[in-house]
Design a protein around this motif. Structure first.
Motif, PDB file in Angstrom:
ATOM      1  N   ARG A 126       0.674  -5.888  -4.017  1.00 35.47           N
ATOM      2  CA  ARG A 126       1.989  -5.448  -3.375  1.00 35.47           C
ATOM      3  C   ARG A 126       2.248  -3.967  -2.998  1.00 35.47           C
ATOM      4  NH1 ARG A 126       7.099  -8.030  -2.445  1.00 35.47           N
ATOM      5  NH2 ARG A 126       8.134  -6.369  -3.015  1.00 35.47           N
ATOM      6  N   GLY A 127       1.997  -3.178  -3.940  1.00 32.39           N
ATOM      7  CA  GLY A 127       2.144  -1.880  -4.147  1.00 32.39           C
ATOM      8  C   GLY A 127       1.436  -1.148  -2.762  1.00 32.39           C
ATOM      9  N   HIS A 128       0.152  -1.616  -2.424  1.00 36.39           N
ATOM     10  CA  HIS A 128      -0.420  -1.028  -1.233  1.00 36.39           C
ATOM     11  C   HIS A 128       0.408  -1.232  -0.010  1.00 36.39           C
ATOM     12  CE1 HIS A 128      -4.662  -1.452  -3.463  1.00 36.39           C
ATOM     13  NE2 HIS A 128      -3.917  -0.878  -4.189  1.00 36.39           N
ATOM     14  N   ALA A 131       3.408   1.177  -0.239  1.00 34.97           N
ATOM     15  CA  ALA A 131       2.953   2.459  -0.090  1.00 34.97           C
ATOM     16  C   ALA A 131       2.871   2.792   1.624  1.00 34.97           C
ATOM     17  CB  ALA A 131       1.729   2.921  -0.750  1.00 34.97           C
ATOM     18  N   ILE A 146      -4.267  -1.446   6.695  1.00 38.14           N
ATOM     19  CA  ILE A 146      -4.399  -1.775   5.602  1.00 38.14           C
ATOM     20  C   ILE A 146      -4.627  -3.112   5.111  1.00 38.14           C
ATOM     21  CG2 ILE A 146      -2.822  -1.471   3.352  1.00 38.14           C
ATOM     22  CD1 ILE A 146      -3.144   0.927   4.847  1.00 38.14           C
ATOM     23  N   PRO A 149      -8.235  -4.553   6.472  1.00 41.24           N
ATOM     24  CA  PRO A 149      -9.659  -3.982   6.074  1.00 41.24           C
ATOM     25  C   PRO A 149      -9.661  -4.357   4.475  1.00 41.24           C
ATOM     26  CG  PRO A 149      -8.177  -2.276   6.882  1.00 41.24           C
ATOM     27  CD  PRO A 149      -7.493  -3.327   7.234  1.00 41.24           C
ATOM     28  N   GLU A 150      -8.626  -4.134   3.556  1.00 41.01           N
ATOM     29  CA  GLU A 150      -8.657  -4.752   2.385  1.00 41.01           C
ATOM     30  C   GLU A 150      -9.046  -5.937   2.267  1.00 41.01           C
ATOM     31  OE1 GLU A 150      -5.844  -3.410  -0.792  1.00 41.01           O
ATOM     32  OE2 GLU A 150      -5.295  -1.771   0.374  1.00 41.01           O
ATOM     33  N   MET A 153     -12.949  -6.953   2.561  1.00 39.04           N
ATOM     34  CA  MET A 153     -13.711  -6.449   1.629  1.00 39.04           C
ATOM     35  C   MET A 153     -13.311  -7.251   0.502  1.00 39.04           C
ATOM     36  SD  MET A 153     -12.253  -2.991   0.033  1.00 39.04           S
ATOM     37  CE  MET A 153     -11.128  -3.053  -1.271  1.00 39.04           C
ATOM     38  N   ARG A 226     -18.117   0.730  -2.644  1.00 41.90           N
ATOM     39  CA  ARG A 226     -17.289   1.792  -3.092  1.00 41.90           C
ATOM     40  C   ARG A 226     -15.900   1.648  -2.873  1.00 41.90           C
ATOM     41  NH1 ARG A 226     -18.890   6.859   0.839  1.00 41.90           N
ATOM     42  NH2 ARG A 226     -18.756   7.705  -1.424  1.00 41.90           N
ATOM     43  N   TYR A 227     -15.584   0.751  -1.992  1.00 41.34           N
ATOM     44  CA  TYR A 227     -14.210   0.579  -1.525  1.00 41.34           C
ATOM     45  C   TYR A 227     -13.403  -0.317  -2.878  1.00 41.34           C
ATOM     46  CZ  TYR A 227     -15.543   1.543   3.172  1.00 41.34           C
ATOM     47  OH  TYR A 227     -16.068   2.052   4.289  1.00 41.34           O
ATOM     48  N   ARG A 228     -14.199  -0.683  -3.792  1.00 42.48           N
ATOM     49  CA  ARG A 228     -13.605  -1.797  -4.850  1.00 42.48           C
ATOM     50  C   ARG A 228     -12.467  -1.159  -5.291  1.00 42.48           C
ATOM     51  NH1 ARG A 228     -17.424   1.118  -7.197  1.00 42.48           N
ATOM     52  NH2 ARG A 228     -17.161   1.998  -9.257  1.00 42.48           N
ATOM     53  N   PHE A 229     -11.646  -1.955  -5.850  1.00 42.02           N
ATOM     54  CA  PHE A 229     -10.318  -1.645  -6.372  1.00 42.02           C
ATOM     55  C   PHE A 229     -10.380  -0.581  -7.396  1.00 42.02           C
ATOM     56  CE2 PHE A 229      -9.192  -5.175  -4.060  1.00 42.02           C
ATOM     57  CZ  PHE A 229      -7.956  -4.889  -3.392  1.00 42.02           C
ATOM     58  N   ALA A 230      -9.671   0.398  -7.443  1.00 41.64           N
ATOM     59  CA  ALA A 230      -9.673   1.721  -8.484  1.00 41.64           C
ATOM     60  C   ALA A 230      -9.199   1.050  -9.643  1.00 41.64           C
ATOM     61  CB  ALA A 230      -8.972   2.964  -7.948  1.00 41.64           C
ATOM     62  N   HIS A 231      -8.182   0.424  -9.807  1.00 42.26           N
ATOM     63  CA  HIS A 231      -7.876  -0.020 -10.936  1.00 42.26           C
ATOM     64  C   HIS A 231      -7.497  -1.655 -10.881  1.00 42.26           C
ATOM     65  CE1 HIS A 231      -3.631  -0.144  -8.891  1.00 42.26           C
ATOM     66  NE2 HIS A 231      -4.146   1.050  -8.536  1.00 42.26           N
TER      67      HIS A 231
ATOM     68  N   PHE B  99       4.359   6.053  -6.919  1.00 47.86           N
ATOM     69  CA  PHE B  99       4.470   5.098  -7.599  1.00 47.86           C
ATOM     70  C   PHE B  99       3.853   5.083  -8.858  1.00 47.86           C
ATOM     71  CE2 PHE B  99       4.445   3.923  -2.929  1.00 47.86           C
ATOM     72  CZ  PHE B  99       5.487   2.897  -2.910  1.00 47.86           C
ATOM     73  N   ASN B 103      -1.169   3.359  -5.855  1.00 53.25           N
ATOM     74  CA  ASN B 103      -1.201   2.413  -4.926  1.00 53.25           C
ATOM     75  C   ASN B 103      -1.887   3.281  -3.576  1.00 53.25           C
ATOM     76  OD1 ASN B 103       0.114   0.402  -5.863  1.00 53.25           O
ATOM     77  ND2 ASN B 103       2.100   1.078  -5.292  1.00 53.25           N
ATOM     78  N   PRO B 106      -7.610   1.311  -1.145  1.00 56.40           N
ATOM     79  CA  PRO B 106      -9.254   1.527  -1.576  1.00 56.40           C
ATOM     80  C   PRO B 106     -10.117   1.704  -0.507  1.00 56.40           C
ATOM     81  CG  PRO B 106      -8.194  -0.666  -1.919  1.00 56.40           C
ATOM     82  CD  PRO B 106      -6.994   0.129  -1.407  1.00 56.40           C
ATOM     83  N   SER B 151     -11.596   4.758  -6.045  1.00 64.20           N
ATOM     84  CA  SER B 151     -12.188   4.271  -7.393  1.00 64.20           C
ATOM     85  C   SER B 151     -13.246   5.376  -7.601  1.00 64.20           C
ATOM     86  CB  SER B 151     -13.289   2.928  -6.741  1.00 64.20           C
ATOM     87  OG  SER B 151     -14.237   3.395  -5.937  1.00 64.20           O
TER      88      SER B 151
END
Lengths: 232, 264
Positions: A126-128, A131, A146, A149-150, A153, A226-231, B99, B103, B106, B151
């Protein structure tokens, strides 16, 4: 073995090749149109009014709940009975086998893809989206820049898997006389009573196509990794 | 300069169903200064910030940014009415938000994240947007990481990119929702130092934080929320100095255990 190779030359070889071309066209076009249909369905279910969601959900349930074989049969043989009367003129859903094959595959793929995309939408944090809102992107811009594309992947591995299943489902279309690979191979098998040879060729060709698709998918995933989620 | 506060909140109420999270908040955040919102978990401080960012719609009450109503205004008969989308956009553009979970998007590089709204919302040519984004990344010390994807960045670096993303739009006010709560102490330091620099440059900031040391040293105003009500507000010396409100005493005890005593 020699008899197997014998089918790859001359008239039989040309027929097998034309069947292969038709199979690929059915597969690629059905997958692409199915992707579009599935995406539109998922968007309509997410952003549209409640009744639209219910209606589409029911359609998806029916398509996912019945064999593709039955759907193809009903579409091709039942289509001509589906008529729309409009001001004296009437139009019926009379399709040639190839058209019915494309349409059937598109609807079948669309149902499955819509569920993939729906899960993809839900998996975006949700935060994406928040933002995007705080920097001023409107709904459409957020969807385009947003969410889409998200989601792509996120669902790509499942989409590759689904398109492999679709490739193999095209074989079913031989029962409504679409001149695809299985149809051509059936002819040879029936003529020479050489089903083992013919179906071995069939298996090898499908397997080669699936390998190709899998490799393309792995390549695309590697590019996107490399686009994978950072957290999370 | 007028004496209109950068943020003025009056009678703000927020209910989620039957649960009242904010029960009539009045708050002024002075221009060019740092206001810190502190309080225990569930006190409503993040919800208050999210209402000011219009990520949540308040149930009742009013918010003004630089004297302009945000989201809701007064109708001809004095009733509370929703303002048109154009007005919301215009007032919202004055606010930048950071935040807890960063956020970042990615699928975009650090540079792409910062340049996105400049291109998509403000129609800036890609080259100009990238140049501006690069300048913003440089300010947070991350110009060398511009081509990295989220990432590939540490949490602290991601949060600094998120700050640059908000600053690129030249907001008048920056809102921070627990910006360091998901960072370990080492990374917390680099984010707080960027925030200190921003405060020194005269940015109006409203910060929800558990960093009592940061609040005590950087904020000009501390607001303590408890159970959806504004319990105490004032300069850090007044709020943290003795005698303290018993509720604050109790709240701070948990921090003193963690070595923050020396900062107060």
């Amino acid at each position: 073995m020699t008899s197997l190779l014998g089918y790859l030359g001359g008239e039989d070889g040309r027929n097998i090749l034309s069947g292969l071309v038709n199979t690929c066209v059915l597969w690629v076009v059905g997958t692409l149109l199915g992707t579009v249909l599935g995406f539109l369905t998922a968007v309509a279910r997410r952003y549209g009014p409640r009744p639209i969601d219910w209606l589409l959900k029911a359609c998806v349930e029916v398509i996912r709940g019945t064999p593709f074989l039955v759907q193809a049969y009903l579409l091709y043989f039942g289509g001509p009975y589906l008529c729309l009367e409009l001001g004296g003129a009437s139009a019926c859903l009379t399709l040639d086998p190839f058209e019915a094959g494309i349409l059937g595959l598109t609807i079948y793929a669309g149902a499955y893809f819509s569920e993939l995309f729906r899960a993809g939408f839900d998996a975006i944090p949700r935060g994406h989206i928040e933002a995007a809102t705080t920097v001023g992107l409107d709904r459409w811009q957020t969807l385009r820049r947003i969410i889409l594309p998200e989601m792509t992947m996120l669902v790509l591995p499942a989409m590759v898997n689904m398109s492999i299943l679709l490739l193999k489902e095209t074989a079913v279309l031989s029962i409504i006389s679409v001149k695809e690979l299985k149809f051509q191979v059936d002819i040879i098998g029936n003529r020479d009573y050489a089903f083992v040879e013919a179906f071995t060729i069939l298996a090898l060709v499908y397997w080669a196509l699936v390998e190709l698709c899998g490799r393309a998918g792995r390549y695309a995933e590697a590019r996107l990794s490399r686009y994978r989620f950072a957290h999370s | 300069m007028s004496t209109v506060p950068a943020i003025r909140v009056r009678g703000l109420v927020k209910r989620f169903g039957d649960v009242e999270v904010l029960s009539g908040i009045d708050l002024d955040a002075p221009r060019g200064e740092v206001t810190c919102l502190i309080g225990p978990s569930g006190s409503g401080k993040s919800t208050l910030l999210r209402c000011i960012a219009l990520l949540e719609e308040a149930t009742d009450g009013f918010i003004e940014i630089d004297g302009e109503p945000l989201g809701f205004g007064l109708g001809p008969n004095g009733e509370r009415m929703r303002l048109p989308q154009a007005s919301v956009r215009q007032v919202r553009a004055k606010i930048g938000m950071v935040f807890q979970q960063f956020n970042l998007w990615p699928h975009m590089t650090a540079l792409g994240n910062v340049a996105e709204a400049l291109v998509t919302v403000h129609g800036m040519p890609r080259a100009a947007a990238n140049a501006k984004a690069m300048a913003e990344l440089d300010k947070v010390g991350l110009a060398a990481r511009a081509e990295h994807y989220p990432s590939e960045l540490s949490g602290g670096q991601q949060q600094r990119v998120a700050i640059a993303r908000a600053l690129a739009l030249e907001p008048r006010i920056m809102l921070f929702d627990e910006p360091t709560s998901s960072l370990d102490p080492e990374l917390t330091g680099e984010v707080l130092s960027v925030m200190r620099g921003l405060a020194d440059s005269g940015m109006t900031m409203l910060v929800v934080t558990h960093e009592i040391g940061f609040a005590a040293s950087v904020a000009s105003k501390i607001v303590f929320l408890d159970h959806g009500k504004l319990l105490v507000e004032g300069a850090p010396g007044t709020v943290f100095g003795k005698p303290r409100h018993p509720r604050i005493e109790q709240f701070l005890d948990t921090y003193l255990d963690r070595g923050a005593a020396g900062l107060l």
